[in-house]
Design a protein around this motif. Sequence first.
Motif, short mmCIF file in Angstrom:
data_model
loop_
_atom_site.label_atom_id
_atom_site.label_comp_id
_atom_site.label_asym_id
_atom_site.label_seq_id
_atom_site.Cartn_x
_atom_site.Cartn_y
_atom_site.Cartn_z
N LEU A 59 -20.03 -10.19 -48.01
CA LEU A 59 -21.17 -10.23 -47.10
C LEU A 59 -21.93 -11.55 -47.23
CD1 LEU A 59 -22.45 -6.58 -47.57
CD2 LEU A 59 -21.60 -7.57 -45.43
N SER A 60 -21.99 -12.09 -48.44
CA SER A 60 -22.64 -13.38 -48.65
C SER A 60 -21.88 -14.48 -47.90
CB SER A 60 -22.70 -13.70 -50.14
OG SER A 60 -23.29 -14.96 -50.37
N PHE A 61 -20.54 -14.46 -47.96
CA PHE A 61 -19.74 -15.45 -47.23
C PHE A 61 -19.97 -15.32 -45.72
CE2 PHE A 61 -16.16 -15.70 -50.66
CZ PHE A 61 -17.08 -16.29 -51.52
N ILE A 62 -19.95 -14.08 -45.23
CA ILE A 62 -20.11 -13.84 -43.80
C ILE A 62 -21.49 -14.30 -43.32
CG2 ILE A 62 -20.35 -12.02 -42.06
CD1 ILE A 62 -17.45 -12.73 -42.71
N LYS A 63 -22.51 -13.98 -44.09
CA LYS A 63 -23.87 -14.44 -43.73
C LYS A 63 -23.90 -15.96 -43.59
CE LYS A 63 -28.45 -15.07 -45.69
NZ LYS A 63 -29.29 -14.91 -44.50
N SER A 64 -23.32 -16.66 -44.57
CA SER A 64 -23.33 -18.12 -44.54
C SER A 64 -22.62 -18.66 -43.30
CB SER A 64 -22.66 -18.67 -45.80
OG SER A 64 -23.42 -18.35 -46.95
N GLY A 68 -24.26 -20.48 -39.77
CA GLY A 68 -23.97 -21.90 -39.57
C GLY A 68 -23.92 -22.70 -40.84
N SER A 69 -24.02 -22.02 -41.99
CA SER A 69 -23.93 -22.71 -43.27
C SER A 69 -22.47 -22.80 -43.70
CB SER A 69 -24.76 -21.97 -44.31
OG SER A 69 -24.86 -22.72 -45.50
N HIS A 70 -22.22 -23.27 -44.91
CA HIS A 70 -20.85 -23.51 -45.36
C HIS A 70 -20.44 -22.53 -46.45
CE1 HIS A 70 -22.41 -25.29 -49.08
NE2 HIS A 70 -23.30 -25.91 -48.33
N LEU A 71 -19.14 -22.36 -46.61
CA LEU A 71 -18.61 -21.57 -47.70
C LEU A 71 -18.91 -22.25 -49.03
CD1 LEU A 71 -15.01 -20.55 -46.56
CD2 LEU A 71 -16.91 -18.99 -46.98
N PRO A 72 -19.12 -21.49 -50.11
CA PRO A 72 -19.27 -22.13 -51.42
C PRO A 72 -17.95 -22.80 -51.82
CG PRO A 72 -19.11 -19.74 -51.64
CD PRO A 72 -19.24 -20.03 -50.18
N GLY A 115 -7.95 -29.29 -53.44
CA GLY A 115 -8.28 -28.47 -54.59
C GLY A 115 -9.48 -27.58 -54.37
N GLY A 116 -9.65 -27.11 -53.15
CA GLY A 116 -10.79 -26.26 -52.82
C GLY A 116 -10.40 -25.27 -51.74
N PRO A 117 -11.37 -24.54 -51.20
CA PRO A 117 -11.07 -23.55 -50.16
C PRO A 117 -10.95 -24.20 -48.79
CG PRO A 117 -13.41 -23.53 -50.61
CD PRO A 117 -12.81 -24.55 -51.55
N GLU A 118 -10.44 -23.43 -47.84
CA GLU A 118 -10.44 -23.84 -46.44
C GLU A 118 -10.52 -22.59 -45.57
OE1 GLU A 118 -6.92 -25.79 -45.15
OE2 GLU A 118 -5.58 -24.18 -45.76
N ILE A 119 -11.05 -22.76 -44.37
CA ILE A 119 -11.05 -21.68 -43.39
C ILE A 119 -9.74 -21.78 -42.62
CG2 ILE A 119 -12.19 -20.71 -41.37
CD1 ILE A 119 -14.81 -21.92 -42.44
N VAL A 120 -8.88 -20.79 -42.83
CA VAL A 120 -7.55 -20.81 -42.21
C VAL A 120 -7.62 -20.38 -40.76
CG1 VAL A 120 -5.23 -19.82 -42.31
CG2 VAL A 120 -6.43 -20.39 -44.43
N SER A 121 -8.37 -19.34 -40.47
CA SER A 121 -8.49 -18.88 -39.09
C SER A 121 -9.76 -18.07 -38.90
CB SER A 121 -7.27 -18.04 -38.69
OG SER A 121 -7.21 -16.84 -39.43
N GLU A 122 -10.20 -17.98 -37.65
CA GLU A 122 -11.35 -17.17 -37.26
C GLU A 122 -11.03 -16.47 -35.95
OE1 GLU A 122 -15.48 -19.06 -37.93
OE2 GLU A 122 -14.17 -20.70 -37.31
N TYR A 178 -14.57 -27.48 -39.82
CA TYR A 178 -13.63 -27.07 -40.87
C TYR A 178 -13.63 -28.04 -42.04
CZ TYR A 178 -11.88 -23.24 -38.03
OH TYR A 178 -11.78 -22.07 -37.31
N ARG A 179 -13.88 -29.31 -41.76
CA ARG A 179 -13.97 -30.27 -42.86
C ARG A 179 -15.17 -29.95 -43.75
NH1 ARG A 179 -14.03 -35.03 -40.18
NH2 ARG A 179 -16.30 -35.26 -40.28
N GLU A 180 -16.24 -29.44 -43.14
CA GLU A 180 -17.46 -29.11 -43.89
C GLU A 180 -17.48 -27.67 -44.39
OE1 GLU A 180 -20.58 -30.03 -41.18
OE2 GLU A 180 -20.46 -32.20 -41.53
N LEU A 181 -16.36 -26.96 -44.24
CA LEU A 181 -16.24 -25.55 -44.65
C LEU A 181 -17.22 -24.65 -43.90
CD1 LEU A 181 -15.75 -25.81 -48.53
CD2 LEU A 181 -14.02 -25.42 -46.78
N ARG A 182 -17.44 -24.97 -42.62
CA ARG A 182 -18.30 -24.16 -41.77
C ARG A 182 -17.46 -23.47 -40.70
NH1 ARG A 182 -23.70 -26.10 -42.49
NH2 ARG A 182 -23.70 -28.10 -43.59
N SER A 183 -18.03 -22.44 -40.11
CA SER A 183 -17.36 -21.75 -39.02
C SER A 183 -17.37 -22.63 -37.77
CB SER A 183 -18.08 -20.43 -38.72
OG SER A 183 -17.70 -19.92 -37.45
#
Length: 455
Positions: A59-64, A68-72, A115-122, A178-183
């Motif tokens: 839920l914390s990830f989804i809220k971010s 419009g914020s970024h994934l940790p 060496g970090g996360p990425e948003i693969v799909s939405e 996606y470069r900024e780990l945002r939706s």
Amino acid sequence: MNENTVRLLSVKLKRMKNVGKGIVKMPEFNDNFFEEPSAEILGVYGQNGSGKTAIIDALSFIKSLIAGSHLPKDAMNYINGASETAEIEVSFRIISNKDYIIKYLCEIGRNEEKGGPEIVSEKLSYGIMTDLEYPKIFTVLMESKSRSSTSFSTQLGNMIGNDNESAIDVMVIKKIAYRELRSFIFASDMKKYIKAQAQISPDWNVINILSEYALKNMFIVNQSYSGAISMDYAIPFSMQHQSEDLSAGDIYISLSEPTVLEMKNYTVFKNITEEINKVIVTIIPGLKLQIREYGEQATRDGKNGMRFELLSSREGMVFPLRYESEGIKKIISILNMITIMYNDPSVFVAIDELDAGVFEYLLGELLRVIDETGEGQLLFTSHNLRPLEMLKDNSILFTTANPDNRYIRVKEDNRNLRERYIRALHIGEGDESMYTKTLKSEIRRALFNAGEGLK
């Protein structure tokens, strides 16, 4: 109350932490009950390490993302070790010009190069309620894959049409997001682009409604939030943002030294303490918060601010708040968001380990009041069994020992829910085991052997 009413319906997890598969349904959605929204409480129970905190993290990830914020940057560590990606799907009900059911799916992966996360799909889909029936068909509003550079979902493609310049603009927005780990779907530039299209259907407005909801009306209390209190470092407070110029996020009030807040945030915080004082005295008789001001002082970024200390007042005695118990500081910290949630059907609060340091009888009474006369939504994890005696069966969810069916409700019968739960732990009653059994003899042996090794 907001013009639009938004309610969380469900959260579905796949391959996240120790959850292979699991779906969490709020009571209203579980009952397929769509009358006027009222208070909803969902307590999640289970042994340590069984997937309770995974719900709060999701839920914390989804809220971010929706805000419009970024994934940790450590989000990749939440992916199940044996998997390449994790999926979170949430569904909401939006009562606006139409009665919408919205589904948002986000797939998170590991970016080996960085060496970090990425948003693969939405994927954002919607259906429209008719005659209080759940929609059978969902239309994909927007869909995106991070590695795709040319394709758009049908709805987005229709919006862009044959305008090559618009297509390029959208692709630039996507790459930056996606470069900024945002939706990409909820990126601020994407929302501006959609708003600028005169021919857009009103259905596209659900993106803006959800973004405002996540920013203003979703409150997530995770372990880092509670940890500041446990370490006597700071006490966090969540503010409900009423305007865009108000700083976003939680504010942390130091427990060891005076705090300096920007003046506009300090004014809001003073109002929060006044509202808390109206309630706290009914929960903890004789307690009142006081603010001791030390004068105006510039913040670290040079803005006009106020230097102050938060104090506790009891029966004429005034002392720094840090000397109160952890339970009292926890109640003070969450009381503002609980108050907002109690009075607004569009406010959702999720709290990990709500019972930590809180007297069980007080916890039960507080939950009962919210359940009977509140308006918003509360989801919490807990180890304290008192709420099992206070809440309806449908308001309690249990974790299981099966990672591919992590969350269940117990079957109703005439016994007390607490009694049924304890019985299920002891003899494994039910379709799924709720507890990975431990043996006292093994614990004794292990403690003895470990002690021998320390000699």
